[in-house]
Design an enzyme around this catalytic site. Structure first.
Site: not given
Lengths: 245, 245
Positions: A51, A53, A198
């Site tokens: 998924r 972002d 991240r």
């Protein structure tokens, strides 16, 4: 005759609100489902391996879907080009076993993260890399990244406020290498927590800029404390490179 | 105390309607004039070396301007970053003689044109290169491009309906080389007619795809007949690389 298909999809995520369907925001999943319905001749639901972002890109996102449509599998990639926007490209299509599911069948994934290390931000990289005000030490970031390899409790690098899932994940390989004005991280792992790549990059950049050292990085990982780690690196540097089955 | 300044500017032209000011459309010139006024403290007019079209990019556009503002020249590039959008970057600023004019003082310019030669269009290149359905022969395009080097009447490659200007121009060097999935043209010339590079590329691609040969290309140039040449290559592959003074 129902077929299960595995499609490999590359996309520039700049103009999309991520992969997963949302109300009132355009997502990759919505575009794929709406546009691919035209080539299959019936509504389709796609399941994505990851998924991504808003603003995150993919070279090799994988989606699975079921179809009763008659289009031959070897014509799907070309037909998809006629219905999809240029920012989303089906690079491969294959028929797979009915039990295949893009997300649940995945064994591991590779993510890339790119830094723009030039002294002046490159306007052509603004949506594709994270520009740093100072030049980071790629060798120091590579060395520190090795401390994340293996099975660890990655609670220090999970999204703040994320759903309570098992925070133990395995990173099989990690690297950081210079490539002209870019520094490129690669993380190969059997699974990743939400924002984990991240968050790792945000803290590894602290190493690259000399704010902390490799031992500090290892201590942050061992602490399992999100508050000790660095910032979440911005989305535009992140790429889902490959999903392995 | 009035200074004349020469600024080198890189920009991603994707979201702009070209360089030159227009009513009712956002251009690079308008953004530069409006935003740079903030750092000089007075309205500014900028003159650009080349009038790039909508969707055309620049690594080294040059603009000249006059200012009575007090900001030191060596602080301009950094200050410009705080007022300009990320798609436009001032990469260098220097004080020059009052007689300097970005366009009229230019001695020669270098343009690049990029083709995406991959079998599947790369979504990350859709705004930065021209994807061809078939793979072109870069060596054949390079060889044919040599026929355009020198002083020629380029009427065959000028924009249809363009203003009546002297169609004689000199190309000092031309090349086409492969660079991974890209094929990159470079044209260095003392001046270019409107759409000349894109028209040359459109016809050179016909050579690369085997539709015409090198002799045909030379004959089209010699004919001075725009109707004999190929299509105008799309804008997103074109870059103003450098302006030489």
């Amino acid at each position: 005759m129902e077929r299960t298909l595995k499609l490999t999809v590359a996309y520039d995520g700049t103009e999309f609100h991520g992969f997963q369907r949302q109300a009132n925001a355009l997502t990759i999943q919505q575009v794929l489902e709406e546009r691919l319905a035209k080539i299959f001749g019936h509504p389709v639901k796609v399941a994505g391996a990851g998924r991504t972002d808003a603003g995150v890109h993919a070279y090799g996102q994988v989606v699975s879907l079921r179809t009763t449509g008659s289009i031959p599998t070897d014509r799907i990639a070309l037909a998809a080009r006629s219905v999809l926007p240029d920012a989303i490209v089906v690079t491969a299509a294959e028929e797979v076993d009915a039990a295949f599911h893009a997300r649940f069948s995945a064994k591991s994934k590779i993510y890339y993260y790119r830094l723009d290390t030039g002294p002046v931000p490159d306007p052509f990289l603004r949506n594709y890399a994270w520009h740093l005000a100072d030049e980071p030490d790629a060798a120091a970031m590579h060395a520190a990244a090795q401390r994340a390899v293996g099975e660890h409790d990655f609670s220090a690098f999970r999204a703040a406020g994320g759903a309570p899932v098992n925070p133990v994940r395995t990173i099989l390989a990690a690297s950081c290498r210079r490539d002209g004005p870019l520094a490129e991280f690669s993380f190969w792992g059997t699974g990743f927590l939400y924002h984990m790549v991240r968050n790792l990059v945000g803290t590894l950049v602290d190493v690259g800029l000399g704010r902390i050292n490799e031992e500090d990085f290892a201590a942050i990982l061992a602490s399992r404390d999100r508050n000790k780690a660095g910032i979440t690196a911005p989305p535009q540097g992140l790429y889902l490179k490959q999903v392995l089955y």
